[in-house]
Design a protein around this motif. Structure first.
Motif, PDB file in Angstrom:
ATOM      1  N   ASP A 190     -40.162 -52.730 -17.719  1.00 54.31           N
ATOM      2  CA  ASP A 190     -39.250 -52.725 -16.412  1.00 54.31           C
ATOM      3  C   ASP A 190     -39.913 -53.446 -15.279  1.00 54.31           C
ATOM      4  O   ASP A 190     -40.827 -53.426 -14.762  1.00 54.31           O
ATOM      5  N   GLU A 191     -39.105 -54.778 -15.361  1.00 53.06           N
ATOM      6  CA  GLU A 191     -39.468 -55.820 -14.377  1.00 53.06           C
ATOM      7  C   GLU A 191     -40.808 -55.966 -14.460  1.00 53.06           C
ATOM      8  O   GLU A 191     -41.663 -55.738 -13.300  1.00 53.06           O
TER       9      GLU A 191
ATOM     10  N   SER B 298     -33.678 -49.004 -14.745  1.00 51.11           N
ATOM     11  CA  SER B 298     -34.756 -48.202 -15.032  1.00 51.11           C
ATOM     12  C   SER B 298     -34.454 -46.746 -15.727  1.00 51.11           C
ATOM     13  O   SER B 298     -35.047 -46.243 -16.456  1.00 51.11           O
TER      14      SER B 298
HETATM   15 MG   LIG Z   1     -35.223 -50.074 -11.167  1.00 49.19          MG
END
Ligand SMILES: [Mg+2]
Ligand SMILES: Nc1ncnc2c1ncn2[C@@H]1O[C@H](COP(=O)(O)OP(=O)(O)OP(=O)(O)O)[C@@H](O)[C@H]1O
Lengths: 886, 239
Positions: free
Chosen positions: B174-175, B53
């Motif tokens: 991010d994911e 991240s």
């Molecule tokens: Mg993360």
């Protein structure tokens, strides 16, 4: 520019949607801003309505038709007047001859004229006895008299034995015939042919008759005024008339006072008024901003993820800030609109209530639009200002942290508490400066500075409290920690409570101290609750040439006050109305030196300053004035005189020389030879106001040739209401030898001050509750997830209540203590300018300081505890079972 | 198909990010370097706390590296001010997070047009661009819905639309499938792939090796450092 507007458009859209989505929070903020706007608008309209402006008042003085009133001043002097002679005029050089109306016509031309209504007092007989009322005489049906009175029933008087009265006069029970008492006591009757409404007076009694039909017992010495019609007068005509000794009230000129020069200039008051207004606005702004602050702070916090996303999408900090400010803008506009509209409505509804408490007729319903625009702007400004700090914090948040689901608060700046201490210090210095001569306005500004300093210190204090809370049970610990974690919400809430309490404490100290000064510089004439009855001839002329029939007087008193103990006061009376008797006490060894024995000041509420008594039954005031160890009763019964002196050296004397002087307007006429009698001389300091100068036993009085007679009645504890006193007075006035009654009611706090105090106390309590409860509701809704977690680990349902109660207590108690400390600074300081300067000549120099501890205890301890208990009892105890996200 | 352009859309050079200082210092990234070119989707994988991240926030200019350089379309993010970086996010960089991507107070269409409006594009033009973007992702009918009236998958599609609206060339995700079921997740990845094929550069942080299969390249992070860089991983998985 275009881009700028676009930025606001997004901000406004986001803010609007957010407010609509979170209605409860929006409404809390809205109410906090709307209520003050509404209250101020209501009060303003009512004040403007009650206030009779020059334009409105002129119709009450000139009626509906006349152009002007000209009044030839009886003093036969030139005059100089302002636009309205009622407000300001001065007399100047003497005139060589009296001005006539023809001279006036020489200036203004020939016009129709009418004698202006004359006002004076009039004594009438009512079922209660004789009473003084207001009387007006006017040619009521003349065209120029239109607008002075409104006929409410019956008809206008047409003959010299006819009058009309207002409802208040009818309420005294006069029926259809009014008995009028002339100066010499002769009575004549008038037929009441109608009921009128006077243009000004509402609750006072008024009798109106045709010119010359009623006796005029009082005269303002201004001379007859004349109402004239025709075109408005010019200012130069007014000045020419002034030179003739004529005062002019012109409808146009008097109602436009700003367009004409004053006879004296007094521009001095303006800057003070402006400062006071600025001060009030600033203080109110601070309070409203603090009250609305928590709701906006919570709103901003709830939007932090939205703002982080906005920044992630390329928004700048300024754009993020704008979203929060736009919320304030929208709420501010709504509050301003609702507050002004609601205020106008509330004022309309309250108008009759205000009229009921007002002795004069209110003016027409007055909506002062320029004021209302200012108040609306104030509402808007307070909402926007309340958003400034949340917006600033929101734009400084750590976006990465917020996006990762953590709290993104920027570290609190160390500089603020330091600035807080500095501001507070400056505030204290300003207060000291104000106390030592710069005046009460300086002290008031110091209060503003102190409060601002305190606001900056609140976060520090709250974090101390949280640190100290570690030892307390879970709800308190939870509440205190929550208070620190949600600093942006807690700080304004605590500060709002503190600012309120500071105001209440400061005003409490200043009004208590002011009242203490008034109370202590008040000299009672009698023992509290007692009454005295003394001869009172009113307007009677000539006065009866026989002494007051005290038995008759006593009968009337007993009839009106059956419970009272009535005893005669015997003393040196005045035997005639044309001469007066003075008893002189002197040192027997130094009678030649004209040195008298006397206290420095004495009142004579008892009808005399030399009482004659054997000590067995002293009037209560006399008895209570002397201390027991002065042994006055024993001295008198032993046949010795008691004489007061302001010269301590004279107390060594054990006899005094007494002689009686009789004087008339031309000076002393007769003086009896001095007689030396045994006496005790008692010392009284200079600032003591004695009720008498001496007490003589009857034997001494006889020996010294002092004429003793009943001079008054001492009426112990008559339990008379003011209404009953009015009736007794009327009955006493009706006696062949009229008398008057005085009832000692002690120091009477000004009714106005008392109302102001009550309103302030109520307002303070409401503000405190408002600040605390909104913060509590916001805290509870914020704490939902935490409470859910507590529930999940097995907390009992009542935990929610306890947390709510604890949070309420933390906010209000911390706020109240801080506020008390801050309030002491201006509160104590202002007692100097307020009470230090006694009236001139007084030895006692203040300041008088009285701290209303009871009130402070109620505010600082009582209210927080009470609110906490109430919140604890009434909060829903169900714990939320699911933590809501977002 | 990986015809590398002369200039990468995203370039990280020796990027180090240290949180805190002294004994408490956390090395979130250690001298990480890599590039992403237009038309390329790079997957970043690694255990929790490895710095994935952090890498994305640096790439998007939301955070600044302790040392090293971050270049987006040739602009060095470490050398320009925050206003310039915000401008880049409006015009060049699009973010897609795991969840709560959308501003709840705005409709899908408004969410998508947000970067354009923030950039000063007139509302009407911004709306038109937004509905084009939504149309391309097959969700034109969602334009007037609020986020809480949409499913998680729909929300992620809107988030992707917002990330690409206005021809932005760098998509940082991010994911993005972390909160979705596997079928919906696959849909989202297919869309992301399609955007990259259409000319964008994408960086996809994911835990799932299966998702990494959509990428052209996988960068493995461990304790903030790149431990492996594999081209064309498990190309067969992709159909
Ligand atoms: Mg993360
Ligand atoms: N603000 C911060 N202060 C201190 N340390 C931080 C901060 N932000 C991140 N870290 C640390 O940096 C390291 C990398 O964090 P990062 O969020 O990038 O990991 P991640 O790979 O995304 O993990 P996950 O898969 O769990 O999302 C972690 O050790 C984290 O604890």
């Amino acid at each position: 520019m275009r881009r700028h507007l676009l930025g606001w458009r997004i901000a406004l859209r986001l803010a609007r949607r957010d407010l609509l989505k979170h209605r409860a929070r929006a409404i809390i903020a809205l109410v906090m801003v709307t209520l003050p706007v509404l209250a101020v608008v209501t009060a303003d309209i009512l004040i403007q309505t009650a206030d009779v402006s020059p334009t409105e008042g002129i119709s009450r003085r000139l009626g509906a038709v006349a152009t002007a009133e000209v009044q030839i001043f009886e003093g036969r002097q030139r005059v100089t007047q302002g636009p309205d002679p009622l407000r300001d005029w001065v007399a100047g050089d003497e005139l060589s001859r009296a001005t006539t109306f023809a001279d006036v016509e020489g200036v203004i031309g020939h016009r129709s004229k009418l004698a202006a209504p004359t006002s004076s007092e009039l004594v009438v007989r009512t079922p209660h006895g004789r009473e003084a009322v207001a009387a007006e005489q006017a040619d009521v049906t003349a065209p120029l008299a239109r607008g002075f009175y409104r006929l409410d029933g019956g008809r206008w008087p047409a003959a010299s034995d006819e009058v009309v009265v207002n409802q208040a006069m009818r309420d005294r029970g006069v029926g259809d015939t009014l008995t009028i008492v002339d100066r010499d006591g002769t009575e004549s009757s008038r037929t009441i042919v109608g009921t009128i409404v006077d243009a000004t007076r509402r609750s006072g009694e008024v009798v109106v008759g045709l010119p010359g039909t009623l006796p005029r017992l009082t005269d303002d010495g201004m001379g007859q005024g004349w109402l004239v019609d025709g075109p408005p007068l010019t200012w130069s005509q007014v000045q020419r008339l002034n030179d003739l000794g004529v005062l002019v009230t012109d409808r146009h000129i008097a109602s436009h006072p700003d367009d004409y020069p004053d006879s004296m200039d007094d521009g001095s008051g303006d800057s003070t008024t402006l400062q006071v207004a600025a001060l009030i606005v600033v203080m109110a702004l601070i309070e409203v901003v603090l009250l609305a602050g928590p709701a906006f702070a919570v709103g901003a916090r709830k939007q932090q993820r939205s703002l982080a996303l906005l920044v992630a999408s390329g928004g700048t900090p300024a754009q993020a800030r704008r979203v929060i400010l736009a919320g304030g803008l929208l709420l501010g506009v709504a509050a301003a609109v609702i507050g002004v509209a609601g205020g106008i409505g509330a004022a309309w509804l309250l108008q009759p209530v205000v009229q009921r408490f007002n002795a004069s007729w209110l003016g027409p319903f007055d909506v002062p639009w320029p004021h209302l625009v200012a108040v609306a702007a104030f509402g808007l400004a307070s909402a926007v200002i309340a958003c400034v700090v949340p917006a600033w914090i929101a734009s400084r948040q750590n976006v990465v942290a917020v996006l990762a689901g953590r709290r993104g608060d920027a570290k609190p700046t160390r500089a603020f508490p330091v600035l807080g201490v500095v501001l507070f210090g400056i505030g204290v210095l300003m207060a000291i400066a104000g106390a030592s001569g710069r005046g009460d306005l300086m002290v008031a500004w110091s209060a503003v500075v102190c409060v601002l300093g305190m606001v900056l210190l609140v976060p520090v204090v709250v974090s101390w409290v949280a640190r100290a809370a570690g030892r307390f049970p879970l709800p308190v610990r939870f509440a205190a920690r929550d208070a620190v974690r949600h600093r942006t919400r807690t700080t304004p809430a605590v500060a709002a409570v503190a600012a309120t309490v500071a105001g209440v404490v400061a005003l409490g100290i200043s009004t208590s101290s002011d009242e203490k000064q008034n109370r202590e510089s008040y000299t009672p004439n009698l023992v509290m609750g007692d009454a005295s009855v003394t001869p009172d001839y009113g307007y009677l002329d000539p006065r009866p040439d026989r002494p007051t029939d005290w038995d008759q007087v006593a009968d009337v008193v007993r009839e009106h006050a059956p419970a009272a103990r009535v005893s005669p006061v015997v003393g040196v009376g005045q035997t005639s109305t044309t001469s007066w008797v003075n008893v002189v006490f002197a040192d027997p060894a130094r009678t030649a030196e004209d040195e008298q024995i006397s206290p420095s000041s004495s009142s004579s509420a008892l009808g005399t300053d030399v009482v004659v008594s054997d000590g067995a039954q002293l009037p209560s005031l006399v008895a209570s004035y002397f201390s027991a160890d002065e042994g006055v009763a024993e001295t008198l019964s032993a046949g010795r005189a008691v004489v007061l002196t302001s010269d301590a050296s004279q107390t060594r004397l054990d006899q005094v020389a007494i002689h009686v002087e009789t004087s008339d307007d031309d000076g002393p006429t007769v003086s009896t030879p001095a007689v030396t009698v045994p006496a005790t001389v008692l010392y009284r300091p200079d600032d003591d106001v004695a009720p008498l100068r001496a007490i003589l036993p009857p034997s001494v009085a006889r020996r010294a040739g002092v004429p003793a007679a009943t001079v008054a009645l001492d009426v112990a504890q008559p339990h008379l209401t003011t209404e009953a006193q009015k009736d007794l007075q009327a009955a006493l006035q009706d006696l062949p030898t009229p008398a008057g009654v005085y009832v000692e009611r002690g120091y009477q706090a000004d009714a106005y001050t008392r109302i102001v105090q009550w309103v302030l106390a109520a307002l303070g309590a409401i503000l405190m509750l408002g600040g605390t409860l909104t913060a509590m509701f916001l805290a509870l809704s914020d704490a939902r997830p935490d409470l859910a977690t507590l529930a999940a680990v097995g907390a009992a349902p009542r935990t929610r209540r306890r947390v709510a109660a604890a949070y309420t207590f933390v906010v209000s108690f911390v706020g109240a203590v801080l506020g008390m400390l801050v309030g002491f600074v201006p509160g104590l300081a202002v007692t100097w300018p307020l009470t230090a300067e006694g009236y001139s000549g007084s030895d006692h120099v203040g300041p008088y300081i009285e701290i209303p501890w009871l009130m402070i205890a109620v505010v600082v301890l009582g209210l927080p505890l009470l609110t906490a208990v109430v919140v604890g009892l009434f909060t829903r105890s169900r714990l939320p079972m699911v933590a809501r996200v977002g | 198909m990986n015809a590398p352009e002369t200039r990468p859309v995203l370039e990280l050079a020796q990027v180090t990010r240290i949180h805190g200082a002294g004994g408490l210092a956390v090395h979130a990234l250690r001298e990480v370097s890599f590039e992403t070119y237009a038309g390329e989707l790079v997957a970043v994988m690694g255990p929790s706390g490895s710095g994935k991240s952090t890498l994305l926030t640096l790439a998007g200019g939301l955070d600044q590296p302790t040392s090293g350089r971050v270049l987006v379309e040739g602009t060095d993010l470490t050398a320009v001010g925050s206003a310039e970086r915000a401008k880049l996010r409006r015009t060049s960089i699009g973010y897609v997070f795991q969840d709560f991507n959308l501003i709840p107070a705005l409709t899908a269409g408004e969410n998508v047009s947000l970067p354009l409006e923030l950039d000063g594009v007139p509302t009407r033009a911004a709306r038109a661009a937004a509905s084009t973007a939504l149309g391309e992702l097959g969700i034109a009918d969602l334009a007037d819905r609020f986020p809480d009236e949409m499913s998680g998958g729909q929300q992620q599609r809107v988030a992707i639309a917002r990330a690409v609206v206005g021809d932005r060339r760098l998509i940082l995700a991010d994911e993005p499938t972390g909160a979705l079921d596997s079928v919906t997740g696959e849909d989202i990845l297919r869309l992301l792939r399609a955007r990259c094929d259409a000319g964008a550069a994408g960086v996809l942080v994911t835990h799932e090796p299966r998702h990494a299969a959509w990428a052209d390249r996988v960068v493995f992070l461990r304790d903030g450092a790149v431990v492996d860089e594999a081209g064309e991983p498990m190309a067969a998985v992709r159909s």
